[in-house]
Scaffold this motif. Sequence first.
Motif, mmCIF file in Angstrom:
data_model
loop_
_atom_site.group_PDB
_atom_site.id
_atom_site.type_symbol
_atom_site.label_atom_id
_atom_site.label_comp_id
_atom_site.label_asym_id
_atom_site.label_seq_id
_atom_site.Cartn_x
_atom_site.Cartn_y
_atom_site.Cartn_z
ATOM 1 N N ASP A 139 0.694 -1.076 0.033
ATOM 2 C CA ASP A 139 0.024 0.091 0.027
ATOM 3 C C ASP A 139 0.758 1.319 0.001
ATOM 4 O OD1 ASP A 139 -2.234 -1.366 -0.081
ATOM 5 O OD2 ASP A 139 -2.698 -0.934 2.160
ATOM 6 N N GLN A 140 0.268 2.458 -0.392
ATOM 7 C CA GLN A 140 1.056 3.637 -0.400
ATOM 8 C C GLN A 140 0.362 4.513 0.619
ATOM 9 O OE1 GLN A 140 1.134 4.806 -4.680
ATOM 10 N NE2 GLN A 140 3.447 4.393 -4.521
ATOM 11 N N LEU A 141 1.186 5.209 1.369
ATOM 12 C CA LEU A 141 0.485 6.197 2.185
ATOM 13 C C LEU A 141 1.245 7.384 2.040
ATOM 14 C CD1 LEU A 141 1.135 3.883 5.370
ATOM 15 C CD2 LEU A 141 -1.135 4.359 4.405
ATOM 16 N N GLU A 142 0.446 8.710 2.250
ATOM 17 C CA GLU A 142 1.068 9.879 2.258
ATOM 18 C C GLU A 142 1.879 10.432 3.310
ATOM 19 O OE1 GLU A 142 -0.857 13.965 0.214
ATOM 20 O OE2 GLU A 142 -2.011 12.727 1.134
ATOM 21 N N VAL A 143 3.028 10.898 3.335
ATOM 22 C CA VAL A 143 3.630 11.308 4.449
ATOM 23 C C VAL A 143 4.383 12.518 4.277
ATOM 24 C CG1 VAL A 143 3.991 8.811 5.602
ATOM 25 C CG2 VAL A 143 5.851 9.723 4.008
ATOM 26 N N ARG A 144 4.997 13.319 5.509
ATOM 27 C CA ARG A 144 6.079 14.207 5.135
ATOM 28 C C ARG A 144 6.813 14.417 6.204
ATOM 29 N NH1 ARG A 144 2.484 19.944 5.674
ATOM 30 N NH2 ARG A 144 1.826 19.412 8.007
ATOM 31 N N GLY A 145 8.220 14.766 5.977
ATOM 32 C CA GLY A 145 8.997 14.736 7.168
ATOM 33 C C GLY A 145 10.466 14.864 6.903
ATOM 34 N N PRO A 146 11.551 14.826 7.563
ATOM 35 C CA PRO A 146 11.467 14.579 9.159
ATOM 36 C C PRO A 146 11.084 15.923 9.725
ATOM 37 C CG PRO A 146 13.617 14.612 8.106
ATOM 38 C CD PRO A 146 12.946 14.332 7.112
ATOM 39 N N ILE A 147 10.338 15.961 10.644
ATOM 40 C CA ILE A 147 9.973 17.351 11.451
ATOM 41 C C ILE A 147 10.445 17.100 12.790
ATOM 42 C CG2 ILE A 147 7.918 18.704 12.140
ATOM 43 C CD1 ILE A 147 6.546 17.184 9.700
ATOM 44 N N GLY A 148 10.594 18.325 13.473
ATOM 45 C CA GLY A 148 11.001 18.437 14.834
ATOM 46 C C GLY A 148 12.671 18.873 15.110
ATOM 47 N N GLY A 149 12.836 19.536 16.030
ATOM 48 C CA GLY A 149 14.111 20.238 16.380
ATOM 49 C C GLY A 149 14.426 20.111 17.775
ATOM 50 N N TYR A 150 13.650 20.057 18.523
ATOM 51 C CA TYR A 150 13.680 19.998 19.973
ATOM 52 C C TYR A 150 14.000 18.911 20.593
ATOM 53 C CZ TYR A 150 12.989 20.478 24.949
ATOM 54 O OH TYR A 150 12.970 20.598 26.326
ATOM 55 N N PHE A 151 13.144 17.687 20.480
ATOM 56 C CA PHE A 151 13.198 16.633 21.229
ATOM 57 C C PHE A 151 14.396 15.666 20.277
ATOM 58 C CE2 PHE A 151 11.799 12.315 22.784
ATOM 59 C CZ PHE A 151 12.148 12.440 24.136
ATOM 60 N N VAL A 152 15.545 16.055 20.119
ATOM 61 C CA VAL A 152 16.458 15.227 19.218
ATOM 62 C C VAL A 152 17.668 14.838 19.994
ATOM 63 C CG1 VAL A 152 15.384 15.853 17.136
ATOM 64 C CG2 VAL A 152 17.287 17.200 18.015
ATOM 65 N N TRP A 153 18.401 13.903 19.789
ATOM 66 C CA TRP A 153 19.616 13.648 20.067
ATOM 67 C C TRP A 153 20.536 13.523 19.099
ATOM 68 C CZ3 TRP A 153 22.684 8.769 19.387
ATOM 69 C CH2 TRP A 153 23.852 8.764 20.176
ATOM 70 N N GLN A 154 21.665 14.432 19.252
ATOM 71 C CA GLN A 154 22.719 14.395 18.174
ATOM 72 C C GLN A 154 24.012 13.513 18.668
ATOM 73 O OE1 GLN A 154 23.308 18.275 16.503
ATOM 74 N NE2 GLN A 154 21.768 19.089 17.784
ATOM 75 N N PRO A 155 24.333 12.557 17.737
ATOM 76 C CA PRO A 155 25.336 11.711 18.102
ATOM 77 C C PRO A 155 26.871 12.051 18.659
ATOM 78 C CG PRO A 155 24.472 11.112 16.251
ATOM 79 C CD PRO A 155 23.900 12.441 16.717
ATOM 80 N N GLU A 156 26.855 13.524 18.360
ATOM 81 C CA GLU A 156 28.224 14.169 18.914
ATOM 82 C C GLU A 156 28.213 14.629 20.331
ATOM 83 O OE1 GLU A 156 26.059 17.107 16.068
ATOM 84 O OE2 GLU A 156 26.346 15.175 16.347
ATOM 85 N N LEU A 157 27.122 14.707 20.918
ATOM 86 C CA LEU A 157 26.969 14.961 22.238
ATOM 87 C C LEU A 157 27.487 13.659 23.102
ATOM 88 C CD1 LEU A 157 23.304 16.198 22.587
ATOM 89 C CD2 LEU A 157 25.377 17.700 22.364
ATOM 90 N N THR A 158 28.339 14.362 23.957
ATOM 91 C CA THR A 158 28.889 13.098 25.001
ATOM 92 C C THR A 158 28.596 12.943 26.245
ATOM 93 O OG1 THR A 158 30.641 14.835 25.610
ATOM 94 C CG2 THR A 158 31.064 13.441 23.685
ATOM 95 N N GLN A 159 27.484 13.457 26.676
ATOM 96 C CA GLN A 159 26.700 13.400 27.851
ATOM 97 C C GLN A 159 26.053 12.329 27.984
ATOM 98 O OE1 GLN A 159 24.570 16.778 28.621
ATOM 99 N NE2 GLN A 159 24.078 16.330 30.841
#
Length: 247
Positions: free
Chosen positions: A92-112
């Motif tokens: 089946d085909q589904l209508e989508v859009r993204g990626p969306i969101g910039g607050y609740f994200v983890w960036q791999p370069e963070l070392t904490q």
Amino acid sequence: MPSISWQLATVQAIREENPTVKTYTLALPHWAPFLPGQHYDLRLTAPDGYQAQRSYSIASSSTQTGTINLTIEQLEDGEISSFMHEVVVVGDQLEVRGPIGGYFVWQPELTQPLLLIAGGSGVVPLMAMIRHRAALGITIPTTLLFSIRSPQQVIYGEELAFLQQQDEGLQVVLTYTRSTPENWTGYRQRIDQSMLQEILHTYQEVPLTYICGSTTFVENAASMLVALGVPASSILTERFGPTGGNS
């Protein structure tokens, strides 16, 4: 910020995670890199033109190119979730859009170090972080504290057990709020301050904390962490609807 266009994704695979949760692998004609914690909008259009739209967190790692995984819980009276569970099949085909969101994200370069706290299906964006961490070979100390009602409602259980076995830096802590597996010796209660204190004592420095679940679940966990001395600036939260957490 430029608008993100809708595109038609093809359902490549469907996996049952538990009796009410399925993961859909969607092949995208215009795949874009994303950060763990981002989401996609999914839109359904009826023959009469009526539309329903819902946002779903990406469950896969960004190293999985060309496709994304969306893990969807079937909700009572949920228009889109019911359609996905009862109607949609591979191809089946589904209508989508993204990626969306910039607050609740983890960036791999963070070392904490990471503390990931999930209530029910709130584990989905946190699983994207765990998968991405594993795919990149990142070994920073990470604990997932996962609250669920019963063993039947665990999501990603086998994969989490496997990843924990492969990486001594990853700890998966389950707490059951209604029923437990046979001979269970772990937590059997809702997340409380003493439990969080025990988890925090396993860290040598303050962890970067991500909490996802229902509004009540998230607010309670965040408040208890602040009371234990965790800076609010180190706590990121994402709230689902009332059914997103454990009750």
